[in-house]
Design a protein around this motif. Structure first.
Motif, PDB file in Angstrom:
ATOM      1  N   GLN A  33       0.815  -1.215   0.000  1.00 30.09           N
ATOM      2  CA  GLN A  33       0.000   0.000   0.000  1.00 30.09           C
ATOM      3  C   GLN A  33       0.851   1.268   0.000  1.00 30.09           C
ATOM      4  N   ALA A  43      -9.200  -3.777  -3.347  1.00 30.45           N
ATOM      5  CA  ALA A  43      -8.046  -4.665  -3.190  1.00 30.45           C
ATOM      6  C   ALA A  43      -8.480  -6.100  -3.439  1.00 30.45           C
ATOM      7  N   GLU A  44      -7.810  -6.750  -4.364  1.00 29.09           N
ATOM      8  CA  GLU A  44      -8.056  -8.163  -4.657  1.00 29.09           C
ATOM      9  C   GLU A  44      -6.820  -8.948  -4.256  1.00 29.09           C
ATOM     10  N   ASP A  61      -6.297 -13.586   5.845  1.00 25.87           N
ATOM     11  CA  ASP A  61      -7.183 -12.633   5.177  1.00 25.87           C
ATOM     12  C   ASP A  61      -7.299 -11.341   5.979  1.00 25.87           C
ATOM     13  N   ARG A  62      -7.485 -11.442   7.289  1.00 24.01           N
ATOM     14  CA  ARG A  62      -7.582 -10.243   8.122  1.00 24.01           C
ATOM     15  C   ARG A  62      -6.263  -9.456   8.118  1.00 24.01           C
ATOM     16  N   LEU A  65      -5.768  -7.640   4.717  1.00 24.09           N
ATOM     17  CA  LEU A  65      -6.663  -6.486   4.614  1.00 24.09           C
ATOM     18  C   LEU A  65      -6.217  -5.370   5.563  1.00 24.09           C
ATOM     19  N   SER A  81     -10.356  -5.992  10.866  1.00 18.13           N
ATOM     20  CA  SER A  81     -10.057  -5.354   9.582  1.00 18.13           C
ATOM     21  C   SER A  81     -11.210  -5.474   8.587  1.00 18.13           C
ATOM     22  N   PHE A  82     -11.997  -6.560   8.641  1.00 22.54           N
ATOM     23  CA  PHE A  82     -13.125  -6.690   7.722  1.00 22.54           C
ATOM     24  C   PHE A  82     -14.131  -5.566   7.949  1.00 22.54           C
ATOM     25  N   ALA A  85     -12.652  -2.094   6.976  1.00 21.60           N
ATOM     26  CA  ALA A  85     -12.597  -1.912   5.519  1.00 21.60           C
ATOM     27  C   ALA A  85     -13.982  -1.599   4.965  1.00 21.60           C
ATOM     28  N   PHE A  92     -13.172  -5.530  -1.342  1.00 26.24           N
ATOM     29  CA  PHE A  92     -12.074  -6.489  -1.237  1.00 26.24           C
ATOM     30  C   PHE A  92     -12.555  -7.903  -1.509  1.00 26.24           C
ATOM     31  N   PHE A  94     -10.923 -12.285  -1.722  1.00 26.54           N
ATOM     32  CA  PHE A  94      -9.841 -13.248  -1.537  1.00 26.54           C
ATOM     33  C   PHE A  94     -10.108 -14.449  -2.436  1.00 26.54           C
TER      34      PHE A  94
END
Length: 222
Positions: A33, A43-44, A61-62, A65, A81-82, A85, A92, A94
């Motif tokens: 970033q 973000a992918e 994943d967390r 992100l 973070s989910f 975001a 986003f 995953f």
């Protein structure tokens, strides 16, 4: 015999459970970033190897992100973070990839887009103990750990560009620790990565862009 420090054994300050799957993942995204200007809106994450198999259970994943939002490895916000975001309006996703196997076991591709519509793809590897390596920017293979302050200069592979880079840094009193050039091919897009012993002046990027063959400059501070 290679040297292993006590910090490699104990691991970094981090939000767990795994230094490879959590701290290393956060570190990759944190570095990624820093390479794109402004707030990220999308973000992918494409996951490979053990990342693809265990990313939910190990909190990869967390961590990814959180890192993409600028959270360091020990930031307690990674746990949420989910939700954070979603509040920030960041789209986003995953996607595990079990087909590509010729990669480091803990590898992720991060495709980012900022508010200005700029897009960037970064591939990173988690090396263990919370350490990470950026090994690809867009389609160019690179080698960058983020342990030093770095200027990443994207430019055409033309005579005089590297001399321009070193001249600008010299004027600012930058002591170069490492300098490497990576390119798609002769005369094509190249990435010159200069790592410094000290913190880089933020305004050095403007002078680096004065060369007509320079397309973009990224300043990444630890």
């Amino acid at each position: 015999m290679s040297f292993i420090s006590v910090f490699d054994v104990l691991g970094p300050n981090m939000i767990g459970p795994s230094s490879s799957h959590t701290a290393g993942a956060a570190r990759i995204a944190y570095l990624a970033q820093k390479m794109i200007a402004g707030p990220i809106i999308k973000a992918e994450f494409i996951l490979y190897g053990s990342f693809a198999r265990t990313y939910r259970g190990h909190g990869t994943d967390r961590a990814l992100l959180g890192g993409i939002m600028g959270f360091d490895t020990d930031d307690e916000r990674i746990r949420d973070s989910f939700q954070i975001a979603e509040k920030r309006g960041i789209a986003f996703s995953f996607t595990p990839d079990a087909e590509e196997t010729e990669v480091h076991p803990n590898t992720v591709d991060i495709r980012m887009e900022n508010e200005a519509g700029q897009k960037l793809t970064v591939r990173g590897e988690s090396l263990g103990g919370g350490k990470a390596r950026i090994c690809r920017i867009n389609q160019v293979e690179v080698d960058f750990t983020g342990e030093y302050s770095a200027a990443i200069v994207i430019h055409q592979d033309r005579p005089g560009v590297v001399a321009h880079i070193t001249s600008v840094l010299s004027r600012h009193g930058v002591n170069i620790a490492f300098m490497r050039l990576f390119r798609e091919g002769k005369g094509d897009i190249a990435y010159t990565i200069v790592e410094s012993d000290g913190r880089l002046p933020e305004n050095v990027s403007d002078e680096l862009r004065e060369n007509g063959n320079v397309h973009e400059v990224m300043i990444v501070q630890p």
